[in-house]
Scaffold this motif. Structure first.
Motif, PDB file in Angstrom:
ATOM      1  N   ALA A  72       0.868  -1.173   0.000  1.00 17.70           N
ATOM      2  CA  ALA A  72       0.000   0.000   0.000  1.00 17.70           C
ATOM      3  C   ALA A  72       0.903   1.220   0.000  1.00 17.70           C
ATOM      4  O   ALA A  72       1.792   1.337   0.846  1.00 17.70           O
ATOM      5  N   VAL A  73       0.702   2.137  -0.941  1.00 23.20           N
ATOM      6  CA  VAL A  73       1.689   3.177  -1.202  1.00 23.20           C
ATOM      7  C   VAL A  73       1.102   4.573  -1.021  1.00 23.20           C
ATOM      8  O   VAL A  73      -0.026   4.854  -1.424  1.00 23.20           O
ATOM      9  N   ASP A  74       1.910   5.420  -0.422  1.00 23.56           N
ATOM     10  CA  ASP A  74       1.640   6.846  -0.295  1.00 23.56           C
ATOM     11  C   ASP A  74       2.851   7.554  -0.889  1.00 23.56           C
ATOM     12  O   ASP A  74       3.956   7.452  -0.348  1.00 23.56           O
ATOM     13  N   ALA A  75       2.671   8.249  -2.011  1.00 20.88           N
ATOM     14  CA  ALA A  75       3.800   8.902  -2.689  1.00 20.88           C
ATOM     15  C   ALA A  75       3.433  10.342  -3.021  1.00 20.88           C
ATOM     16  O   ALA A  75       2.294  10.633  -3.393  1.00 20.88           O
ATOM     17  N   TRP A  76       4.402  11.224  -2.894  1.00 17.56           N
ATOM     18  CA  TRP A  76       4.143  12.637  -3.182  1.00 17.56           C
ATOM     19  C   TRP A  76       5.457  13.359  -3.431  1.00 17.56           C
ATOM     20  O   TRP A  76       6.531  12.796  -3.263  1.00 17.56           O
ATOM     21  N   GLU A  77       5.358  14.608  -3.826  1.00 13.67           N
ATOM     22  CA  GLU A  77       6.540  15.440  -3.979  1.00 13.67           C
ATOM     23  C   GLU A  77       6.270  16.806  -3.354  1.00 13.67           C
ATOM     24  O   GLU A  77       5.126  17.264  -3.291  1.00 13.67           O
ATOM     25  N   THR A  78       7.330  17.440  -2.888  1.00 17.15           N
ATOM     26  CA  THR A  78       7.246  18.748  -2.262  1.00 17.15           C
ATOM     27  C   THR A  78       8.421  19.593  -2.739  1.00 17.15           C
ATOM     28  O   THR A  78       9.541  19.093  -2.819  1.00 17.15           O
ATOM     29  N   THR A  79       8.158  20.837  -3.053  1.00 19.60           N
ATOM     30  CA  THR A  79       9.233  21.776  -3.339  1.00 19.60           C
ATOM     31  C   THR A  79       9.367  22.724  -2.160  1.00 19.60           C
ATOM     32  O   THR A  79       8.446  23.493  -1.862  1.00 19.60           O
ATOM     33  N   TYR A  80      10.487  22.632  -1.474  1.00 18.26           N
ATOM     34  CA  TYR A  80      10.789  23.526  -0.366  1.00 18.26           C
ATOM     35  C   TYR A  80      11.506  24.754  -0.923  1.00 18.26           C
ATOM     36  O   TYR A  80      12.437  24.615  -1.724  1.00 18.26           O
ATOM     37  N   VAL A  81      11.101  25.917  -0.493  1.00 22.10           N
ATOM     38  CA  VAL A  81      11.820  27.136  -0.869  1.00 22.10           C
ATOM     39  C   VAL A  81      12.671  27.535   0.338  1.00 22.10           C
ATOM     40  O   VAL A  81      12.201  28.178   1.276  1.00 22.10           O
ATOM     41  N   HIS A  82      13.916  27.108   0.315  1.00 17.52           N
ATOM     42  CA  HIS A  82      14.812  27.386   1.430  1.00 17.52           C
ATOM     43  C   HIS A  82      15.301  28.828   1.358  1.00 17.52           C
ATOM     44  O   HIS A  82      15.590  29.348   0.271  1.00 17.52           O
ATOM     45  N   VAL A  83      15.390  29.455   2.499  1.00 15.35           N
ATOM     46  CA  VAL A  83      15.888  30.822   2.594  1.00 15.35           C
ATOM     47  C   VAL A  83      17.339  30.756   3.048  1.00 15.35           C
ATOM     48  O   VAL A  83      17.640  30.398   4.190  1.00 15.35           O
ATOM     49  N   LEU A  84      18.262  31.083   2.145  1.00  8.39           N
ATOM     50  CA  LEU A  84      19.692  30.999   2.428  1.00  8.39           C
ATOM     51  C   LEU A  84      20.262  32.408   2.591  1.00  8.39           C
ATOM     52  O   LEU A  84      19.806  33.355   1.957  1.00  8.39           O
ATOM     53  N   THR A  85      21.272  32.506   3.420  1.00  5.67           N
ATOM     54  CA  THR A  85      21.925  33.793   3.654  1.00  5.67           C
ATOM     55  C   THR A  85      23.444  33.609   3.614  1.00  5.67           C
ATOM     56  O   THR A  85      23.947  32.484   3.568  1.00  5.67           O
ATOM     57  N   GLY A  86      24.160  34.711   3.661  1.00  8.35           N
ATOM     58  CA  GLY A  86      25.613  34.661   3.685  1.00  8.35           C
ATOM     59  C   GLY A  86      26.213  34.666   2.297  1.00  8.35           C
ATOM     60  O   GLY A  86      25.520  34.729   1.276  1.00  8.35           O
ATOM     61  N   GLU A  87      27.528  34.580   2.250  1.00  3.31           N
ATOM     62  CA  GLU A  87      28.253  34.582   0.988  1.00  3.31           C
ATOM     63  C   GLU A  87      28.156  33.215   0.309  1.00  3.31           C
ATOM     64  O   GLU A  87      28.292  32.181   0.958  1.00  3.31           O
ATOM     65  N   ASP A  88      27.903  33.227  -0.984  1.00  2.00           N
ATOM     66  CA  ASP A  88      27.884  32.004  -1.808  1.00  2.00           C
ATOM     67  C   ASP A  88      26.994  30.917  -1.196  1.00  2.00           C
ATOM     68  O   ASP A  88      27.424  29.767  -1.032  1.00  2.00           O
ATOM     69  N   PRO A  89      25.754  31.217  -0.859  1.00  2.00           N
ATOM     70  CA  PRO A  89      24.944  30.250  -0.113  1.00  2.00           C
ATOM     71  C   PRO A  89      24.608  28.995  -0.899  1.00  2.00           C
ATOM     72  O   PRO A  89      24.609  27.888  -0.338  1.00  2.00           O
ATOM     73  N   VAL A  90      24.321  29.121  -2.191  1.00  2.00           N
ATOM     74  CA  VAL A  90      23.968  27.938  -2.980  1.00  2.00           C
ATOM     75  C   VAL A  90      25.197  27.058  -3.184  1.00  2.00           C
ATOM     76  O   VAL A  90      25.117  25.829  -3.091  1.00  2.00           O
ATOM     77  N   LEU A  91      26.338  27.679  -3.437  1.00  2.00           N
ATOM     78  CA  LEU A  91      27.574  26.902  -3.544  1.00  2.00           C
ATOM     79  C   LEU A  91      27.831  26.132  -2.254  1.00  2.00           C
ATOM     80  O   LEU A  91      28.176  24.940  -2.289  1.00  2.00           O
ATOM     81  N   ASN A  92      27.657  26.781  -1.118  1.00  2.00           N
ATOM     82  CA  ASN A  92      27.891  26.118   0.160  1.00  2.00           C
ATOM     83  C   ASN A  92      26.923  24.960   0.365  1.00  2.00           C
ATOM     84  O   ASN A  92      27.286  23.939   0.957  1.00  2.00           O
ATOM     85  N   TRP A  93      25.704  25.113  -0.118  1.00  2.00           N
ATOM     86  CA  TRP A  93      24.723  24.017   0.003  1.00  2.00           C
ATOM     87  C   TRP A  93      25.153  22.812  -0.816  1.00  2.00           C
ATOM     88  O   TRP A  93      25.234  21.694  -0.317  1.00  2.00           O
TER      89      TRP A  93
END
Length: 253
Positions: A177-198
């Motif tokens: 029995a399956v429960d499947a879904w997707e979610t898009t989280y909008v993360h709030v990043l701060t600081g220098e080069d935040p996406v690179l650091n992620w």
């Protein structure tokens, strides 16, 4: 090598999908709970709080992550998730942000469904952002003449995961029995080069492992302005980073 400190830099953001996943697991008193890809153990530790009577089994392929988990009091072991076989008393299997690293993991899910006892649970979450600007930008840079030879086997050019509907079909056919879904989280990043650091602590690991220290610094320097363009910083200093994740919770019939 995995760096537990780099991974934990976004512990709150990375932890939220784990709790969203577990909120759909209906096990009341499991005998054994296996956390496959336990990482540094900060999330695994919460399993004993929810199921204090359960035996918690933790596994990760990274010795560095296992050491960090053991420092938290988790009885973690180094091992390959692809080789893991559930013990007869396993009632819950959790794999959070791990199976996209495991070749042919859909077949693995089917095998677990066959091996686990009736009424047991499988809960998995994988990133679904392989076509996001972050990954496309890295792939485009890796294909430039300067890096094409060094990174010729760079694997983030196509998604290693399926969509929620495909996982639902797969596990329903396996008798769950399956429960499947997707979610898009909008993360709030701060600081220098935040996406690179992620992404440095996760998606960029295959790139960094193929470069010398000097080459990595050069690659990183070229990547920063590209990511800044793809994810512009707001006037208030925040950077919004959308991150799609795919969830599947299945109960074996």
């Amino acid at each position: 090598m995995w760096n537990p400190h780099a991974y934990l830099a976004f512990a709150d953001e990375r932890g939220r999908p784990y709790f969203d996943l577990l909120s759909r697991v209906g096990a009341d008193a499991p005998r054994r709970v296996a956390d496959l890809g336990c990482g540094p153990g900060n999330l695994t530790a919460t399993l004993a709080q929810r199921w204090p009577q359960a035996r918690i089994e933790a596994l990760d392929s990274s010795p560095e992550m296992v050491l960090a988990a053991r420092d938290r009091g988790i009885d973690a072991n180094v091992g390959d998730v692809g080789d893991w076989v559930p013990k007869p008393d396993t009632d819950v299997v959790i794999s959070n942000a791990t199976l996209h690293w495991v070749p042919d993991h859909p077949r693995l899910l089917i095998r677990w469904a066959e091996q686990l006892p009736a009424r047991s649970w499988i809960a998995m979450q994988v990133p679904g952002n392989f076509d996001a600007p972050s990954h496309r930008t890295v792939g485009e840079l890796a294909r430039r003449d300067r890096w094409a030879e060094r990174l010729r086997d760079f694997r983030f050019r196509e998604s290693p995961v399926k969509g929620p509907l495909e996982y639902a079909d797969l596990l329903a056919d396996a008798g769950c029995a399956v429960d499947a879904w997707e979610t898009t989280y909008v993360h709030v990043l701060t600081g220098e080069d935040p996406v690179l650091n992620w992404i440095a602590g996760t998606a960029l690991r295959p790139v960094r492992s193929r470069l010398t220290r000097a080459e990595w610094e050069e690659f990183r320097t070229e990547l920063i302005p590209l990511l800044d363009t793809a994810y512009p910083r707001r006037k208030d200093g925040m950077t919004f980073f959308p991150f799609r994740r795919i969830f599947v919770v299945a109960q074996v019939n």
